[in-house]
Design a protein around this motif. Structure first.
Motif, PDB file in Angstrom:
ATOM      1  N   THR A   8       0.863  -1.201   0.000  1.00 24.91           N
ATOM      2  CA  THR A   8       0.000   0.000   0.000  1.00 24.91           C
ATOM      3  C   THR A   8       0.900   1.252   0.000  1.00 24.91           C
ATOM      4  OG1 THR A   8      -0.053  -0.136   2.393  1.00 24.91           O
ATOM      5  CG2 THR A   8      -1.977  -0.981   1.244  1.00 24.91           C
ATOM      6  N   PRO A   9       0.466   2.242  -0.670  1.00 23.76           N
ATOM      7  CA  PRO A   9       1.301   3.467  -0.686  1.00 23.76           C
ATOM      8  C   PRO A   9       1.409   4.089   0.718  1.00 23.76           C
ATOM      9  CG  PRO A   9      -0.833   3.885  -1.699  1.00 23.76           C
ATOM     10  CD  PRO A   9      -0.782   2.419  -1.390  1.00 23.76           C
ATOM     11  N   ARG A  10       2.611   4.536   1.077  1.00 23.13           N
ATOM     12  CA  ARG A  10       2.819   5.157   2.414  1.00 23.13           C
ATOM     13  C   ARG A  10       2.104   6.502   2.490  1.00 23.13           C
ATOM     14  NH1 ARG A  10       8.989   4.938   4.070  1.00 23.13           N
ATOM     15  NH2 ARG A  10       8.104   5.720   6.020  1.00 23.13           N
ATOM     16  N   LYS A  11       1.548   6.697   3.713  1.00 27.78           N
ATOM     17  CA  LYS A  11       0.866   7.984   3.909  1.00 27.78           C
ATOM     18  C   LYS A  11       1.915   9.097   4.024  1.00 27.78           C
ATOM     19  CE  LYS A  11      -3.248   6.413   6.348  1.00 27.78           C
ATOM     20  NZ  LYS A  11      -3.908   6.381   7.672  1.00 27.78           N
ATOM     21  N   PRO A  12       1.626  10.228   3.496  1.00 26.51           N
ATOM     22  CA  PRO A  12       2.589  11.339   3.671  1.00 26.51           C
ATOM     23  C   PRO A  12       2.637  11.782   5.146  1.00 26.51           C
ATOM     24  CG  PRO A  12       0.578  12.128   2.633  1.00 26.51           C
ATOM     25  CD  PRO A  12       0.457  10.627   2.733  1.00 26.51           C
ATOM     26  N   ILE A  13       3.834  12.123   5.619  1.00 22.99           N
ATOM     27  CA  ILE A  13       3.991  12.541   7.029  1.00 22.99           C
ATOM     28  C   ILE A  13       3.399  13.935   7.201  1.00 22.99           C
ATOM     29  CG2 ILE A  13       5.673  13.022   8.880  1.00 22.99           C
ATOM     30  CD1 ILE A  13       7.496  10.994   7.439  1.00 22.99           C
ATOM     31  N   ASP A  14       2.728  14.057   8.329  1.00 24.66           N
ATOM     32  CA  ASP A  14       2.099  15.334   8.643  1.00 24.66           C
ATOM     33  C   ASP A  14       3.157  16.445   8.680  1.00 24.66           C
ATOM     34  OD1 ASP A  14       0.692  17.420   9.659  1.00 24.66           O
ATOM     35  OD2 ASP A  14      -0.231  16.302  11.327  1.00 24.66           O
TER      36      ASP A  14
END
Lengths: 235, 196
Positions: A8-14
């Motif tokens: 799954t694509p990694r979520k962008p860091i806040d």
């Protein structure tokens, strides 16, 4: 080929978290860096809260202290009205059949600051009067005690003996330079007189709130009793 | 010599009265500060700094009061009588000695270096003992009798009591309110407490 699902694509860091991490790294590197040779003191005035109020309270306290002392000095010199019945040395003389002289202490004469009229009546030489003594008992008569001075004035008493018994203690002078002294002594002296007659001696308890008067009263009465004993040949 | 002694006596009385007023003022400042009732005009640290200063001044004037009483030859006080209360010199003076020791301990434990080393509860307990010490001081002033019968003295005593009662009441009401709030919050379930 494996049957694994595609990653799954990694979520962008806040971005906020990114900023905090960057700050932490920066702080860490700053802490590890060598300390500057000499840290400069902050320029400007050191904060001293309530400085003016402190100075004012100190000044006010000092002025009040001196002012109150002045008021006390002034009020102690103010004339007061004494209403306690005083015996006079003339009364004693009228009842005499024989007179001996006893030298009173010079303490009464040293009293200079009291404007009370009664203090002026204190003699440096106290008259002691007595009838002829019968054997073993104090001769009837009136015996004047030495004047005893204290902070508030002078106390002088005379002891009246009849039938070998102390029947009365008369006040010749008491501190009455101000109203408060008069008030205290009017309360204390009758108690002291009663106690002395009951005890038949000068060994009386100090009256609460009239310590100085009690002490002076005891001293003066003791000297009167000593004079009585001496005049009766019992000393 | 006698005049000197008289002035010692007047100064002893006046320093004692000023020390009493300063003690009450310190009490008022302390309670006003701790009740967070300081208003917006002056900063909280102004109240705290002046509270500490007034406490120190109280101890200073009490010391001067004791020294003058000792130097007054007519008072007949021994050095030990200034620090040890006893029935020998009378409890009227003894109460003053007790109040002095309490003020000394309260002031010394409030010095930052000492305070840091004490547990907060212990320090607070010691600090609160200054309230009964002020009452003991009033008993000393009344029992010693020098001014007890004067009308101005009784009015002054009543005035000082009135001044002290207001901030004390505000503080006590504040403590009661915070305790009530704490008690009600502990009664709530954990979820509601978190939400609150």
């Amino acid at each position: 080929m494996s049957n694994l699902p595609p990653p799954t694509p990694r979520k962008p860091i806040d971005p906020l978290i990114q900023q905090r991490v960057a700050n932490l790294r920066r702080n860490q590197s700053a802490a590890e860096a060598p300390a500057p040779a000499a840290r400069q003191k902050p320029v400007g005035r050191r904060v001293k809260p309530a400085r003016a109020s402190k100075v004012a309270s100190l000044a006010l306290s000092a002025i009040t202290t001196v002012g109150l002392a002045g008021v006390f000095a002034h009020s102690s010199q103010a004339e007061g009205a004494g209403t306690l019945t005083l015996a006079t040395t003339a009364d004693a003389t009228a009842a005499t059949t024989a007179t001996t002289a006893a030298t009173a202490g010079d303490t009464a004469a040293s009293s200079t600051d009291s404007t009370a009229t009664t203090t002026a009546t204190v003699d440096t030489t106290a008259a002691t009067t007595a009838t002829t003594a019968t054997s073993g008992q104090i001769a009837d008569g009136t015996y004047v005690g030495q004047a005893s001075s204290n902070r508030w004035g002078t106390v002088q008493v005379q002891a009246v003996y009849s039938g070998g018994q102390l029947v009365d203690v008369q006040i010749l002078s008491y501190p009455d330079g101000d109203r408060k002294s008069v008030q205290i002594n009017q309360r204390a002296l009758p108690t002291l007189i009663d106690e002395a007659i009951t005890a038949q001696s000068a060994d009386v308890d100090t009256v609460s709130g009239a310590t100085y008067t009690s002490r002076s009263y005891t001293e003066s009465l003791q000297s009167a009793i000593d004079a009585a004993l001496a005049a009766s040949g019992l000393a | 010599m006698r005049a000197m002694s008289e002035w010692m006596w007047y100064l002893t009385r006046s320093t004692g009265i000023v020390a009493a007023v300063l003690a009450v003022a310190s009490l008022v400042w302390g309670f006003t500060f701790s009740a967070r009732n300081t208003g917006r005009r002056l900063k909280a640290n102004w109240w705290l700094a002046l509270h500490n200063w007034l406490g120190g001044l109280t101890l200073g004037f009490t010391g001067a009061h004791m020294l003058l009483a000792f130097l007054d030859t007519q008072a007949g006080l021994r050095f030990i009588d200034l620090f040890v209360p006893s029935g020998q010199v009378g409890w009227a003076i003894g109460w003053g000695v007790v109040a002095f020791w309490v003020f000394a301990v309260v002031t010394l434990t409030s010095i930052a270096r000492v305070r840091r080393r004490l547990p907060r509860k212990a320090w607070h307990l010691v600090h609160l003992v200054s309230v009964p010490a002020v009452l003991v001081m009033a008993i000393h002033a009344y029992q010693i009798g020098s001014d007890a019968l004067a009308r101005w003295f009784l009015w002054g005593l009543a005035g000082l009591a009135g001044l002290a009662i207001y901030p004390l009441s505000v503080r006590l009401l504040g403590v009661a309110a915070s305790r009530r709030a704490a008690a009600s919050s502990t009664r709530l379930p954990a979820r509601q407490r978190a939400a609150a």
